[in-house]
Scaffold this active site. Structure first.
Site, PDB file in Angstrom:
ATOM      1  N   ASP A 170       0.863  -1.189   0.000  1.00  0.00           N
ATOM      2  CA  ASP A 170       0.000   0.000   0.000  1.00  0.00           C
ATOM      3  C   ASP A 170       0.896   1.235   0.000  1.00  0.00           C
ATOM      4  OD1 ASP A 170      -2.300   1.609   0.184  1.00  0.00           O
ATOM      5  OD2 ASP A 170      -2.315   1.534   2.377  1.00  0.00           O
ATOM      6  N   HIS A 171       0.333   2.344  -0.473  1.00  0.00           N
ATOM      7  CA  HIS A 171       1.030   3.625  -0.400  1.00  0.00           C
ATOM      8  C   HIS A 171       0.692   4.305   0.926  1.00  0.00           C
ATOM      9  CE1 HIS A 171       1.266   3.761  -5.060  1.00  0.00           C
ATOM     10  NE2 HIS A 171       2.441   3.415  -4.542  1.00  0.00           N
ATOM     11  N   TYR A 179      -5.134   4.469   0.398  1.00  0.00           N
ATOM     12  CA  TYR A 179      -6.166   3.563  -0.139  1.00  0.00           C
ATOM     13  C   TYR A 179      -5.747   2.875  -1.437  1.00  0.00           C
ATOM     14  CZ  TYR A 179      -8.560   6.806   2.981  1.00  0.00           C
ATOM     15  OH  TYR A 179      -8.894   7.603   4.055  1.00  0.00           O
ATOM     16  N   HIS A 180      -4.526   2.337  -1.474  1.00  0.00           N
ATOM     17  CA  HIS A 180      -4.031   1.667  -2.667  1.00  0.00           C
ATOM     18  C   HIS A 180      -3.560   0.235  -2.391  1.00  0.00           C
ATOM     19  CE1 HIS A 180      -2.869   5.855  -4.527  1.00  0.00           C
ATOM     20  NE2 HIS A 180      -4.170   5.654  -4.510  1.00  0.00           N
ATOM     21  N   PRO A 181      -4.289  -0.592  -1.656  1.00  0.00           N
ATOM     22  CA  PRO A 181      -3.798  -1.954  -1.395  1.00  0.00           C
ATOM     23  C   PRO A 181      -3.791  -2.800  -2.670  1.00  0.00           C
ATOM     24  CG  PRO A 181      -6.055  -1.725  -0.621  1.00  0.00           C
ATOM     25  CD  PRO A 181      -5.601  -0.354  -1.020  1.00  0.00           C
TER      26      PRO A 181
END
Length: 546
Positions: free
Chosen positions: A304-305, A484-486
């Site tokens: 994630d980021h 919110y980038h999983p």
């Protein structure tokens, strides 16, 4: 249990990838496709029980509400994470047709060509930049026009920002002053500063549902079933043949004649696979689940980021977006939106993107900034709170593009309604710790340049008292959050340790593929929605080719 439905293709998950798949797999008019979505219908006139939430989905600024709306948002909670001081973080994921593309910040970013060439070279033939570019172009209606990198006439509208705030203009000039040239963030080179491109059309959100699903829902060979929570894949002699799902308290089954395509996202896809007997054998046995295929990689490789906001108070009299969100000014912005589809209500989650290197010897940028002339009343500790300050402010938020830390997703019971355990392991890798510190230093460098520095009064967060590398890292641990980038939990690649092959087939069984962000071997250097739509466009051709 009731009547058993059947179809050629059953697509599990009506998010970004699922909407693309439903459209493309049914467009021949012959193949019967059923799309299952655990959330509700996103159309205004088809779901009166969810009307307010659906209005918030349609109006771009509504993301500030949907990010904390459990009727359209799964609002997963991570496990306490030692890398961020034992905190638990809320992860927004869309629970509605369109999935996260219905609640996200509407930012269109592809990443670097090197990301995809890296996938190809790591054992994913057919996924290099030259292979995926046609699918980015196919998906697009680029309002700026067609060129060798951009397409027109595709379902997904890509527009420029209609709001170029003077503070954001000053940010662009400050970035230029520190050596970051102004360029197209989706162009041949990423390093530099750019205005974000947006998935907005005529002042309204252009989600994957709006772009792909709504135009296809009249087809007689496509059935969309909402409020349908898939609980497991059913197998016969090692082949996926059906999907069990729940509508309310009713258990139902759909049979698949050709294939089942799992497109439930980086959390739910590994969860459903594990509940179905595909995953780490010891984990499944511990939950009393019969092991159909021992796949240790299912649920692993989570990436994630992680973003750390720097907030600045602007000088008195300098305008920012903060003041537009209160009182009579907010009313005026609402009237402007109704009249012209412009202004605050047509705004995305960020205005300016900047990409830079944490170290000059790097070949490509490894830091991305999301920059907005606004500040929240609370720090990024509360990632579900987006109420803005009354005084003018600026947020400059760096994140590491290619983290080395890896986490996992693992079921906690046999009940699909129990959210799985999610452990990001943020900042567990030493490289990630160094890059997050360099990102904060870069942010300060930008803020110290003219003409931006003349607008800044003082740094609110981290604040002038925090200066050493150790202090900056400690701040990042306590104040950073997900963006919110999983991705990555059903990793695509070669070899028995990779659960999905380059044609997105799940190893150890037949008749089952995974098509969503979970198949990414490594996270892309940017926001993840445009790449997820590309993945589904390419997968549709792979599936139809047999």
């Amino acid at each position: 249990m009731g009547d058993v439905l059947d179809a050629d293709y059953v697509v599990v998950g009506g998010g970004s990838a699922g909407c693309v798949l439903a459209n493309r797999l049914s467009e021949d008019g012959r193949s019967k496709v059923i799309l299952l979505e655990a959330g509700g219908d996103d159309r205004l006139l088809h779901n009166p029980q969810q009307l307010i939430s659906n209005i918030m989905i349609t109006v771009p600024i509504g993301y500030a509400k949907t990010i904390q709306d459990p009727s359209v948002n799964w609002m997963y909670k991570t496990e306490p994470d030692a890398g961020i001081g034992g905190r638990s973080v809320t992860w927004s994921k869309g629970k509605v047709l369109g999935g996260s593309s219905s609640i996200n910040g509407m930012l269109y970013v592809r990443g670097q060509r090197e990301d995809y060439d890296g996938w190809r070279d790591a054992g994913c033939p057919g996924w290099g930049w030259d292979d995926v570019l046609p699918y980015f172009r196919k998906s697009q209606n680029q309002e700026a026009g067609e060129d060798e990198l951009n397409g027109v006439g595709g379902p997904l509208n890509v527009s420029e920002s209609t709001m170029r705030h003077p503070v954001a203009e000053a940010v662009v000039e400050a970035c230029r002053a520190v050596g970051l040239p102004e360029r197209d963030l989706n162009g041949p080179e990423q390093e530099g500063v750019s205005w974000f491109q947006l998935t907005i059309r005529n002042g309204r959100r252009c989600s994957a549902s709006v772009a792909y699903l709504h135009p296809a829902m009249h087809r007689p060979n496509l059935m969309v079933i909402s409020n349908a929570l898939a609980s497991r894949i059913m197998f016969e002699e090692g082949r996926a043949v059906g999907v069990e799902y729940w509508q309310g308290n009713a258990r139902k089954v759909i049979r698949a004649r050709a294939e089942i395509v799992l497109a439930a996202g980086s959390i739910a896809s590994p969860q459903i696979l594990q509940l179905s007997g595909i995953g780490p054998g010891s984990l499944l046995a511990g939950q009393g689940i019969d092991v159909i295929s021992d796949q240790p990689g299912i649920g692993e490789n989570l990436q994630d980021h992680y973003v750390v906001a720097q907030n600045y108070r602007l000088r008195a009299g300098v305008p920012s977006i903060n003041e537009l969100t209160h009182g009579v000014r907010l009313l005026g912005q609402g009237l402007e939106y109704l009249a012209s589809r412009r202004g605050l209500f047509a705004m995305s989650s960020s205005h300016v993107a900047a990409f830079c290197k944490s170290s000059p010897e790097l070949a490509t940028p490894d830091i991305q900034f999301h920059i907005l002339p606004a500040t929240s009343k609370r720090s990024m500790k509360d990632n579900m709170k987006l109420e803005l300050d009354r005084d003018p402010g600026l947020t400059i938020a760096p994140c590491q593009l290619r983290p080395e830390s890896r986490g996992w997703v693992r079921i906690k019971s046999q009940d699909v309604r129990d959210h799985p355990a999610i452990m990001p392991n943020y900042l567990s890798a030493e490289t990630d710790q160094k890059v997050v510190v360099e990102g904060l230093k870069w942010g300060r460098r930008i803020a110290s340049q003219s003409p931006l520095k003349e607008l800044v009064d003082f740094e609110m967060m981290p604040g002038d008292a925090i200066n050493t590398d150790d202090e900056l890292l400690a701040h990042a641990r306590r104040a950073g959050n997900t963006i919110y980038h999983p991705v990555g939990t059903c990793e695509m690649g070669q070899g028995p340790d990779k659960p999905v092959d380059a044609e997105l087939r799940v190893r150890g069984v037949s008749g089952l593929r995974v098509v969503d962000a979970s198949i990414m071997p490594r996270i892309v250097s940017g926001n993840t929605n445009a790449p997820t739509i590309m993945i589904a466009e390419k997968a549709s051709d792979i599936i139809r080719a047999g």
